[in-house]
Write an enzyme that holds these catalytic residues in place. Structure first.
Site, mmCIF file in Angstrom:
data_model
loop_
_atom_site.group_PDB
_atom_site.id
_atom_site.type_symbol
_atom_site.label_atom_id
_atom_site.label_comp_id
_atom_site.label_asym_id
_atom_site.label_seq_id
_atom_site.Cartn_x
_atom_site.Cartn_y
_atom_site.Cartn_z
ATOM 1 N N GLU A 1 0.827 -1.205 0.000
ATOM 2 C CA GLU A 1 0.000 0.000 0.000
ATOM 3 C C GLU A 1 0.864 1.258 0.000
ATOM 4 O O GLU A 1 0.547 2.243 -0.677
ATOM 5 C CB GLU A 1 -0.924 -0.022 1.221
ATOM 6 C CG GLU A 1 -1.771 -1.277 1.338
ATOM 7 C CD GLU A 1 -2.512 -1.601 0.056
ATOM 8 O OE1 GLU A 1 -3.093 -0.682 -0.555
ATOM 9 O OE2 GLU A 1 -2.511 -2.768 -0.350
ATOM 10 N N SER B 1 -7.735 -7.125 -3.262
ATOM 11 C CA SER B 1 -7.589 -5.825 -3.895
ATOM 12 C C SER B 1 -7.369 -4.733 -2.848
ATOM 13 O O SER B 1 -7.536 -4.939 -1.641
ATOM 14 C CB SER B 1 -8.833 -5.488 -4.724
ATOM 15 O OG SER B 1 -9.951 -5.299 -3.878
ATOM 16 N N HIS B 2 -7.016 -3.567 -3.337
ATOM 17 C CA HIS B 2 -6.733 -2.427 -2.465
ATOM 18 C C HIS B 2 -7.899 -2.150 -1.517
ATOM 19 O O HIS B 2 -7.719 -2.008 -0.302
ATOM 20 C CB HIS B 2 -6.446 -1.198 -3.329
ATOM 21 C CG HIS B 2 -6.221 0.062 -2.543
ATOM 22 N ND1 HIS B 2 -4.987 0.430 -2.074
ATOM 23 C CD2 HIS B 2 -7.087 1.025 -2.132
ATOM 24 C CE1 HIS B 2 -5.090 1.573 -1.414
ATOM 25 N NE2 HIS B 2 -6.362 1.954 -1.441
ATOM 26 N N MET B 3 -9.118 -2.062 -2.061
ATOM 27 C CA MET B 3 -10.255 -1.684 -1.222
ATOM 28 C C MET B 3 -10.668 -2.818 -0.292
ATOM 29 O O MET B 3 -11.265 -2.567 0.769
ATOM 30 C CB MET B 3 -11.422 -1.237 -2.102
ATOM 31 C CG MET B 3 -11.142 0.042 -2.881
ATOM 32 S SD MET B 3 -10.631 1.438 -1.828
ATOM 33 C CE MET B 3 -12.224 2.049 -1.299
#
Length: 796
Positions: free
Chosen positions: A605, A752-754
């Site tokens: 991140e 995933s990022h979210m």
């Protein structure tokens, strides 16, 4: 009151030259005697005025009909609801399953009452009420569009269900539905005889009405009889013939591309498969129809070379020279065969690797709903505490025990190498990120023009930024897989994972703290480069539209979420993890493994934050360059990034080069936006006709939440709302500065990022719901998300 028509279809004929669409009832009445490929149910209709003046007479006539003893359906048939310009369809009541005089009277009154509640200054007395026998039982029902309702492109689009609920498609209920797309200018390719009959009905209705864009409701009964329930014009114009011919040519070339993709000189595997979600999923990052600038940037920074270089450095099969992403006339797809090749350990001998790639591809084709979960449910790309059991379970009889052992050993060797902090690839990525931050100062202090600044920032990002991020992303994936396996084996509890994720030192956590503590100017100095669409020049940066993203006063008034205590493993957990690592041959102890997990997830991140600063500044420089050349932001979104290099290396005028690039991009994109292709292409014919595969959403946390649902990009106050996000782009991190109830993304995977963000903030989320469910949620106002039970229900 009109006379009823028989339920049998007529001989194919023609309507009068003066024929026009009327009300729902009038249109059905006129089509009944000439329709060949479907039937119209018997019908009676009457005006509101007649009902008010002689209700008993109307009831007597209806109940005296051969089909009048029910069950019936009482339907609206106003003067304007089927007019595409008024777009009143769906505003009025229909009452099904009506039996008996009193219930029939009540149903008629309910429909008329819905006319009054809808408002307007119409003379309600002239509106009609339509009564027909109810189709029962219903075996298949839905809505068919005879062109793409968004663009007018010549597709037949069929949304249907097989539950027996004839109102399911139009009501937005949670009944499982399917969506079929077929290019009209070809013979029907579907193997389902019911869909073939619908395609014939579509052609017939177009011929009879002289209109290419129709909205058709239909139902099949228990005997397989196809009933036409409604037909009206869509509020969209069909494409002109010239554009249709251009589209046809683009589709032909796409079919050819798929058909000629095998054999391949480098890649293993006997078939080619393309998808929008597997591996560096473009659907999530740049969207299914990105503008040319976003598409070309993603190629340059990730999918042309960077992705394969990173895999090679980390011990996977060498596929350098193979692009990961191709585009079908501007629609970006991942070459799944290239992806699967690149996730095979390099130490695995080629004959076994060849069979393994074919097995992975075949499994995906047989299970298309897994297209956004290939590294969780199809491909084995690293070693975890569940890998031996997973390999045995998935590969089963297709591979003998020796084959399975060799794969497991190769995965273990690869993972052990990456667990070492001094691994050359990991060290190179750390150094590259440090150099990238130094290069920022070098370029920004050079005092160069916008073109040169954009060119050098982009070059640094491609050489240093995205390669390092790709490495950290790979390590982050392995870390999450190890963490999941620790829960599966019982060494950790789900609540331990929640605490571990919440305690990570990531940019988003720091951003949440800083927003409450720093002044707006100080906050934007640190985070202002972020934008929701990382690759989209049209997406404003935080520092360009701060008030759009942040409510500064509210943040300072509202206490943040309750802190979750830091995770600290117990002595028993450490002992169990040490024992498991030794038994599995992992060359790291419990503390080393936990450190790898936490630092790798955080590094993924944080490295994304660093490289996106360069990318965001590139977009700002392009915007500045465009202004000088007379282009606005929208114009710039049609540029190809190659135009920058052409200008930098050549002596052309910026106005000419950029205008030509933007013009070419705009012309191409006009055709791109009219094309529709499936999320997964496995055969050449899939380009021309396909079903959307069912999606298996990823539910994050075990919480349940009920609340209003709105688009994050259109909502005012976000507090207490469930947000709809088109993608899982990191630029949407701003939503976590609000007290949202939950969120839903159209695309994205469990890693995933979210998804990571939802874990960290302990917010219920549904990641990657797919096109079908997302469209239904766009029309909902209140939904319930139950993550533990993996359900998303539309309540209103």
């Amino acid at each position: 009151m009109t006379t009823a028509f028989p339920t049998t279809g007529g001989n194919l004929g023609v309507l009068p030259l003066t024929w026009r669409f009327g009300t729902k009832a009038e249109t059905l009445e006129s089509l009944a005697p000439v329709l060949c490929h479907g039937r119209v149910l018997p019908l009676r209709y009457f005006t509101v005025s007649r009902w008010h003046s002689a209700p008993d007479e109307v009831l007597d006539e209806l109940l005296a009909l051969p089909w009048g003893d029910g069950p019936l359906i009482v339907r609206s048939s106003t003067l304007h609801e089927d007019d595409p310009e008024s777009q009143q369809a769906g505003r009025y009541a229909s009452v099904a399953g009506v039996i008996g005089r009193r219930r029939l009277a009540d149903a008629i009154a309910e429909v008329i009452d819905s006319y009054a509640k809808a408002g307007g200054d119409d003379d309600l007395s002239r509106h009609q009420i339509l009564v027909q026998p109810l189709v029962a039982p219903v075996r298949l029902s839905g809505v068919m569009f005879t062109c793409d309702p968004n663009t007018g492109a010549p597709y037949v689009v069929i949304n249907y269900e097989e539950s027996g609920d004839s109102a399911a498609v139009t009501s937005g209920s949670d009944v499982p539905m399917r969506t079929y797309y077929g290019w009209k200018h070809r013979e029907p390719a579907t193997g389902d005889p019911r869909l073939r009959r619908l395609l014939l009905l579509a052609k017939e209705l177009e011929t009879l009405t002289g209109d290419e864009c129709l909205d058709v409701e239909f139902a099949f009964d228990g005997q397989g009889v196809l009933f036409l329930l409604q037909v009206r014009r869509l509020p969209v114009e069909a494409l002109p013939p010239g554009e249709v011919r251009a589209q046809q040519q683009l589709l032909r070339s796409s079919v050819h591309k798929v058909a000629t993709a095998v054999p391949h000189p480098t890649l293993l595997g006997r078939r080619a498969v393309y998808g929008i979600m597997p591996d560096w999923n473009p659907a999530e990052i740049i969207g299914v129809r990105p503008r040319p600038l976003a598409l070309s940037l993603y190629r340059r920074l990730v999918t042309d070379q960077v992705w394969a270089e990173q895999r090679h450095r980390y011990g996977y099969r060498d596929v350098r020279g193979c692009p990961l992403m191709i585009d079908f006339q501007g629609l970006p797809y991942i070459d799944v065969r290239a992806s699967f090749n690149s996730l095979v350990p390099k130490d695995l001998e080629e004959p076994l690797a060849d069979r393994l790639v074919d097995f992975y591809l075949d499994r995906l084709v047989a299970n298309p709903a897994l297209h956004d979960k290939v590294e969780f449910d199809i491909v084995h790309s690293c070693y975890t505490f569940t890998t031996p059991d997973q390999v045995a379970g998935r590969l089963g009889a297709a591979f003998d025990e020796d084959d399975r052992h060799r794969l497991v050993d190769a995965l273990r060797t690869l993972t052990n190498a990456l667990l070492d902090p001094d691994h050359s690839g990991r060290r190179q990525d750390r150094e590259a990120l440090e150099t990238l931050e130094q290069r920022w100062d070098t370029v920004k202090q050079a005092g160069i023009d916008p073109l040169s600044e954009a060119r050098w920032l982009l070059d640094d990002c491609a050489r240093l930024g995205t390669p390092a991020f790709a490495g950290f992303a790979r390590l982050g994936f392995i870390a999450v897989e190890l963490l999941r396996s620790l829960v599966t084996t019982g060494i950790l509890e789900p609540r331990d994972v929640d605490r571990l994720m919440a305690g990570l030192d990531t940019v988003t956590h720091r951003m949440a703290r800083d927003q409450a503590e720093l002044s707006p100017a100080e906050f934007l100095r640190l985070y202002g480069h972020l934008r929701p669409g990382t690759y989209d020049i049209r997406s404003p940066r935080y520092d360009e539209a701060a008030d759009l993203y942040f409510d500064w006063d509210h943040v300072r008034r509202t206490p943040g979420p309750a802190a979750i205590g830091p995770f600290e493993p117990t002595t028993d957990q450490l002992r169990a993890l040490d024992k498991a690592a030794a038994a599995h041959g992992l060359e790291a102890g419990a503390r080393e493994l936990l450190d790898f997990i936490t630092t790798s997830i955080a590094a993924r991140e944080n490295s994304k934050f660093v490289f996106t600063r360069h990318l965001s500044e590139v977009l700002s420089s392009i915007q500045q360059l465009g202004r000088k050349a007379g282009l606005d932001v929208d114009d710039c979104s049609y540029l190809d990034v190659k135009a920058l290099e052409e200008l930098y290396q050549g002596a052309g005028l910026a106005e000419d080069v950029l205008a030509a690039s933007a013009g070419e991009g705009r012309d191409g994109y006009r055709l791109t936006r009219q094309l529709v292709m499936p999320p997964l292409i496995t055969e050449p014919d899939d380009v021309l006709s396909f079903h959307y595969p069912p999606s298996e959403p990823n539910y994050i946390t075990h919480h349940a939440v009920t609340g209003p649902i709105e688009s994050a990009e259109q909502s005012g106050s976000l507090d207490g709302k469930i947000l709809l996000l088109p993608s899982g782009d990191p630029g949407f991190d701003w939503i976590f500065s609000h007290r949202i109830a939950g969120f839903v993304t159209k695309f994205g995977g469990a890693n995933s990022h979210m998804a990571i963000r939802a874990h960290q903030f302990d917010i219920p989320a549904v990641i990657g719901v797919g096109e079908g469910l997302y469209q239904r949620l766009e029309h909902a106002t209140v939904v319930k998300i139950d993550c533990a039970n993996r359900r998303t229900d539309v309540l209103r």
